[in-house]
Design an enzyme around this catalytic site. Structure first.
Site, PDB file in Angstrom:
ATOM      1  N   ARG A   2       1.533   8.699   1.154  1.00  0.00           N
ATOM      2  CA  ARG A   2       0.359   7.918   1.498  1.00  0.00           C
ATOM      3  C   ARG A   2      -0.978   8.387   0.918  1.00  0.00           C
ATOM      4  O   ARG A   2      -1.654   9.236   1.485  1.00  0.00           O
ATOM      5  CB  ARG A   2       0.192   7.816   3.006  1.00  0.00           C
ATOM      6  CG  ARG A   2      -0.896   6.819   3.255  1.00  0.00           C
ATOM      7  CD  ARG A   2      -1.223   6.515   4.641  1.00  0.00           C
ATOM      8  NE  ARG A   2      -2.255   5.499   4.528  1.00  0.00           N
ATOM      9  CZ  ARG A   2      -2.819   4.900   5.519  1.00  0.00           C
ATOM     10  NH1 ARG A   2      -2.472   5.150   6.719  1.00  0.00           N
ATOM     11  NH2 ARG A   2      -3.735   4.008   5.307  1.00  0.00           N
ATOM     12  N   ARG A   6      -5.670  12.312  -2.955  1.00  0.00           N
ATOM     13  CA  ARG A   6      -7.111  12.495  -2.817  1.00  0.00           C
ATOM     14  C   ARG A   6      -7.562  13.880  -2.365  1.00  0.00           C
ATOM     15  O   ARG A   6      -8.722  14.212  -2.498  1.00  0.00           O
ATOM     16  CB  ARG A   6      -7.680  11.415  -1.885  1.00  0.00           C
ATOM     17  CG  ARG A   6      -7.690  10.059  -2.565  1.00  0.00           C
ATOM     18  CD  ARG A   6      -8.252   8.989  -1.677  1.00  0.00           C
ATOM     19  NE  ARG A   6      -7.309   8.664  -0.626  1.00  0.00           N
ATOM     20  CZ  ARG A   6      -7.476   7.653   0.221  1.00  0.00           C
ATOM     21  NH1 ARG A   6      -8.561   6.914   0.151  1.00  0.00           N
ATOM     22  NH2 ARG A   6      -6.585   7.396   1.136  1.00  0.00           N
ATOM     23  N   ARG A  15      -8.584  10.291 -11.450  1.00  0.00           N
ATOM     24  CA  ARG A  15      -8.933   8.985 -10.855  1.00  0.00           C
ATOM     25  C   ARG A  15     -10.268   8.486 -11.397  1.00  0.00           C
ATOM     26  O   ARG A  15     -10.452   7.286 -11.613  1.00  0.00           O
ATOM     27  CB  ARG A  15      -8.966   9.155  -9.337  1.00  0.00           C
ATOM     28  CG  ARG A  15      -9.480   8.013  -8.528  1.00  0.00           C
ATOM     29  CD  ARG A  15      -8.435   6.932  -8.383  1.00  0.00           C
ATOM     30  NE  ARG A  15      -8.876   5.896  -7.446  1.00  0.00           N
ATOM     31  CZ  ARG A  15      -9.702   4.912  -7.770  1.00  0.00           C
ATOM     32  NH1 ARG A  15     -10.194   4.811  -8.976  1.00  0.00           N
ATOM     33  NH2 ARG A  15     -10.042   4.004  -6.858  1.00  0.00           N
ATOM     34  N   ASP A  52       1.637   1.797  -5.469  1.00  0.00           N
ATOM     35  CA  ASP A  52       1.136   1.380  -4.161  1.00  0.00           C
ATOM     36  C   ASP A  52       1.970   0.213  -3.644  1.00  0.00           C
ATOM     37  O   ASP A  52       2.480  -0.589  -4.430  1.00  0.00           O
ATOM     38  CB  ASP A  52      -0.339   0.975  -4.217  1.00  0.00           C
ATOM     39  CG  ASP A  52      -0.941   0.932  -2.817  1.00  0.00           C
ATOM     40  OD1 ASP A  52      -1.350   1.983  -2.311  1.00  0.00           O
ATOM     41  OD2 ASP A  52      -0.942  -0.162  -2.203  1.00  0.00           O
ATOM     42  N   TYR A 127      -0.579  -7.326   5.299  1.00  0.00           N
ATOM     43  CA  TYR A 127      -1.720  -7.289   4.374  1.00  0.00           C
ATOM     44  C   TYR A 127      -1.904  -8.650   3.701  1.00  0.00           C
ATOM     45  O   TYR A 127      -3.028  -9.115   3.511  1.00  0.00           O
ATOM     46  CB  TYR A 127      -1.517  -6.204   3.309  1.00  0.00           C
ATOM     47  CG  TYR A 127      -1.671  -4.806   3.848  1.00  0.00           C
ATOM     48  CD1 TYR A 127      -2.935  -4.214   3.933  1.00  0.00           C
ATOM     49  CD2 TYR A 127      -0.580  -4.085   4.308  1.00  0.00           C
ATOM     50  CE1 TYR A 127      -3.088  -2.932   4.443  1.00  0.00           C
ATOM     51  CE2 TYR A 127      -0.719  -2.803   4.824  1.00  0.00           C
ATOM     52  CZ  TYR A 127      -1.974  -2.235   4.892  1.00  0.00           C
ATOM     53  OH  TYR A 127      -2.128  -0.983   5.412  1.00  0.00           O
TER      54      TYR A 127
HETATM   55  O1  CP3 Z   1       0.662   9.089  -1.718  1.00  0.00           O
HETATM   56  C1  CP3 Z   1       0.811   8.953  -2.917  1.00  0.00           C
HETATM   57  O2  CP3 Z   1      -0.045   9.262  -3.752  1.00  0.00           O
HETATM   58  C2  CP3 Z   1       2.101   8.351  -3.376  1.00  0.00           C
HETATM   59  C3  CP3 Z   1       1.946   6.966  -3.798  1.00  0.00           C
HETATM   60  C4  CP3 Z   1       1.457   6.034  -2.704  1.00  0.00           C
HETATM   61  C5  CP3 Z   1       0.161   5.442  -2.646  1.00  0.00           C
HETATM   62  N1  CP3 Z   1       0.162   4.540  -1.618  1.00  0.00           N
HETATM   63  C6  CP3 Z   1      -0.967   5.719  -3.566  1.00  0.00           C
HETATM   64  C7  CP3 Z   1      -2.351   5.391  -3.151  1.00  0.00           C
HETATM   65  C8  CP3 Z   1       2.193   5.528  -1.633  1.00  0.00           C
HETATM   66  C9  CP3 Z   1       3.604   5.906  -1.190  1.00  0.00           C
HETATM   67  C10 CP3 Z   1       1.364   4.569  -0.975  1.00  0.00           C
HETATM   68  C11 CP3 Z   1       1.848   3.755   0.166  1.00  0.00           C
HETATM   69  C12 CP3 Z   1       0.934   2.861   0.851  1.00  0.00           C
HETATM   70  N2  CP3 Z   1      -0.156   2.187   0.369  1.00  0.00           N
HETATM   71  C13 CP3 Z   1       1.121   2.465   2.180  1.00  0.00           C
HETATM   72  C14 CP3 Z   1       2.304   2.869   3.048  1.00  0.00           C
HETATM   73  C15 CP3 Z   1       2.208   4.240   3.583  1.00  0.00           C
HETATM   74  C16 CP3 Z   1       1.166   4.371   4.630  1.00  0.00           C
HETATM   75  O3  CP3 Z   1       0.071   4.778   4.263  1.00  0.00           O
HETATM   76  O4  CP3 Z   1       1.450   4.079   5.772  1.00  0.00           O
HETATM   77  C17 CP3 Z   1       0.074   1.595   2.527  1.00  0.00           C
HETATM   78  C18 CP3 Z   1      -0.159   0.969   3.885  1.00  0.00           C
HETATM   79  C19 CP3 Z   1      -0.722   1.407   1.361  1.00  0.00           C
HETATM   80  C20 CP3 Z   1      -1.906   0.502   1.190  1.00  0.00           C
HETATM   81  C21 CP3 Z   1      -3.098   1.260   0.762  1.00  0.00           C
HETATM   82  N3  CP3 Z   1      -3.263   1.805  -0.493  1.00  0.00           N
HETATM   83  C22 CP3 Z   1      -4.244   1.607   1.536  1.00  0.00           C
HETATM   84  C23 CP3 Z   1      -4.469   1.214   2.984  1.00  0.00           C
HETATM   85  C24 CP3 Z   1      -5.076   2.386   0.709  1.00  0.00           C
HETATM   86  C25 CP3 Z   1      -6.384   3.062   1.089  1.00  0.00           C
HETATM   87  C26 CP3 Z   1      -7.538   2.309   0.566  1.00  0.00           C
HETATM   88  C27 CP3 Z   1      -8.828   3.057   0.832  1.00  0.00           C
HETATM   89  O5  CP3 Z   1      -9.809   2.710   0.165  1.00  0.00           O
HETATM   90  O6  CP3 Z   1      -8.871   3.979   1.643  1.00  0.00           O
HETATM   91  C28 CP3 Z   1      -4.449   2.503  -0.558  1.00  0.00           C
HETATM   92  C29 CP3 Z   1      -4.987   3.205  -1.755  1.00  0.00           C
HETATM   93  C30 CP3 Z   1      -4.151   4.292  -2.355  1.00  0.00           C
HETATM   94  N4  CP3 Z   1      -2.789   4.239  -2.549  1.00  0.00           N
HETATM   95  C31 CP3 Z   1      -4.624   5.540  -2.866  1.00  0.00           C
HETATM   96  C32 CP3 Z   1      -3.510   6.224  -3.391  1.00  0.00           C
HETATM   97  C33 CP3 Z   1      -3.501   7.560  -4.062  1.00  0.00           C
HETATM   98  C34 CP3 Z   1      -6.071   5.997  -2.862  1.00  0.00           C
HETATM   99  C35 CP3 Z   1      -6.771   5.363  -3.991  1.00  0.00           C
HETATM  100  C36 CP3 Z   1      -7.909   6.207  -4.463  1.00  0.00           C
HETATM  101  O7  CP3 Z   1      -7.683   7.093  -5.298  1.00  0.00           O
HETATM  102  O8  CP3 Z   1      -9.022   5.965  -4.001  1.00  0.00           O
END
Ligand code: CP3
Length: 318
Positions: A2, A6, A15, A52, A127
């Site tokens: 998740r 970061r 990033r 993602d 979503y």
């Molecule tokens: O963790 C990892 O880096 C592995 C790859 C991964 C990401 N997202 C990368 C990511 C995985 C396995 C996910 C899963 C994911 N994405 C879920 C399911 C797991 C969980 O969290 O319960 C969900 C619900 C998402 C949807 C999502 N993507 C959200 C809610 C967000 C946050 C947005 C925010 O602005 O806070 C993301 C963004 C995201 N996905 C980032 C990463 C590394 C952060 C992006 C950044 O660099 O700013």
């Protein structure tokens, strides 16, 4: 897991070179690098591909953006017909993720496992229908008032997710994980209809395509329903959230492996309390099949030293 990168300065630096988060995920060179970064720094036994769960709605034709500081934003839901036409094409449109997996598998030490993943249909549908992160009140109501429309959307997601995971396995993913981040708050009948049924159908389709990679299912927030999940869905492992009891984990271990369930807040807090809980988790589950992990995602402001503390204790008993 998740949004994990970061907390690492090297992730934030990488990033910063990408125009936006989606282009970052779809750039195999950058995504492979982001996948490998934690593997260089720490003694983890597995890597999860950098991608993602919201790339799939995008591949099905819905507009998806990540606004800085606001989380994901999705456009209007495309018609079911339009999405149905794109089911097979969606896995193709995500071919770059396959390329990322191939690149990572080439560079990763052979003793380390590479995990592919997808969002589970209900979580992705929340979503798609709510248009972003939400309290899911609208979509949970929709499950009653528009049952047929929701079931049709879930079916489209089941098929598209199965194609996507088959593509990932053929590209180098050795384990497949289904993230059902929003299993919480579903009554038992909805849980059966929206979580258990769709997960079982995805796995059956992936197996029918000849893929033998083990599955990890993560029904986060499912509480006591995790046990019926493990009985009815043919997963090889169940990922547990922070609330999972010692006794439930032990009962599950008779038939499946378990993963989890360290509280990310405790990882961030660190100190003696962290060591105490690590010892407790290892004592309660370490005799059965147990993949040590967090119960949910690592928080961006987690000190790296605390991750090192966990590895020293869990891997080296220090
Ligand atoms: O963790 C990892 O880096 C592995 C790859 C991964 C990401 N997202 C990368 C990511 C995985 C396995 C996910 C899963 C994911 N994405 C879920 C399911 C797991 C969980 O969290 O319960 C969900 C619900 C998402 C949807 C999502 N993507 C959200 C809610 C967000 C946050 C947005 C925010 O602005 O806070 C993301 C963004 C995201 N996905 C980032 C990463 C590394 C952060 C992006 C950044 O660099 O700013």
């Amino acid at each position: 897991m998740r949004q994990a990168g970061r907390y690492l300065p090297e992730y934030r630096a990488l990033r910063a070179t990408a125009p936006d988060f989606i282009s970052f995920c779809l750039n195999p060179e950058m995504a492979a690098e982001a996948t490998l970064q934690p593997m260089r720094r720490f003694e983890f036994s597995a890597a999860i591909v950098f991608a993602d769960i919201l790339l799939l709605p995008k591949a099905l034709g819905q507009d998806v953006r990540f606004e800085v500081g606001e989380g994901p934003k999705l456009g209007a839901l495309p018609s079911l017909e339009r999405m149905r036409d794109r089911i097979e094409g969606a896995a193709g449109a995500l071919g770059n993720i396959g390329e990322t997996l191939g690149r990572v598998r080439e560079k990763l030490d052979p003793s380390k496992v590479l995990i592919g993943f997808a969002g589970a249909p209900w979580t992705v549908a929340t979503y798609m229908i709510e248009g972003g992160s939400s309290d899911r009140v609208a979509v949970r109501t929709y499950a009653y008032t528009h049952a047929k429309a929701l079931d049709e959307l879930i079916d489209i997601l089941v098929d598209a997710t199965a194609h996507y995971l088959v593509m990932q396995a053929r590209s180098g993913a050795q384990v497949l994980k289904l993230f059902e981040s929003w299993a919480e708050g579903l009554p038992e009948d909805l849980f059966e209809r929206l979580v258990i049924g769709p997960h079982a159908r995805i796995i059956a389709q992936v197996r029918a395509a000849g893929v033998t990679a083990p599955f990890i299912g993560f029904p986060r927030g499912a509480g006591a329903l995790v046990q019926s999940y493990a009985q009815k869905v043919a997963v090889q492992a169940v990922a547990l959230d922070v609330q999972a009891s010692a006794a439930m984990g032990q009962a599950l271990q008779k038939t499946v492996a378990i993963q989890g369930a360290l509280d990310p807040l405790l990882l961030r807090a660190g100190g003696k309390a962290l060591d105490v809980r690590l010892d407790q988790l290892l004592a309660q589950w370490g005799q059965g099949p147990y993949i040590f992990n967090l119960g949910h995602g690592i928080l961006p402001d987690t000190p790296i030293a605390h991750v090192e503390q966990v590895l020293a204790r869990v891997v080296h008993g220090q």
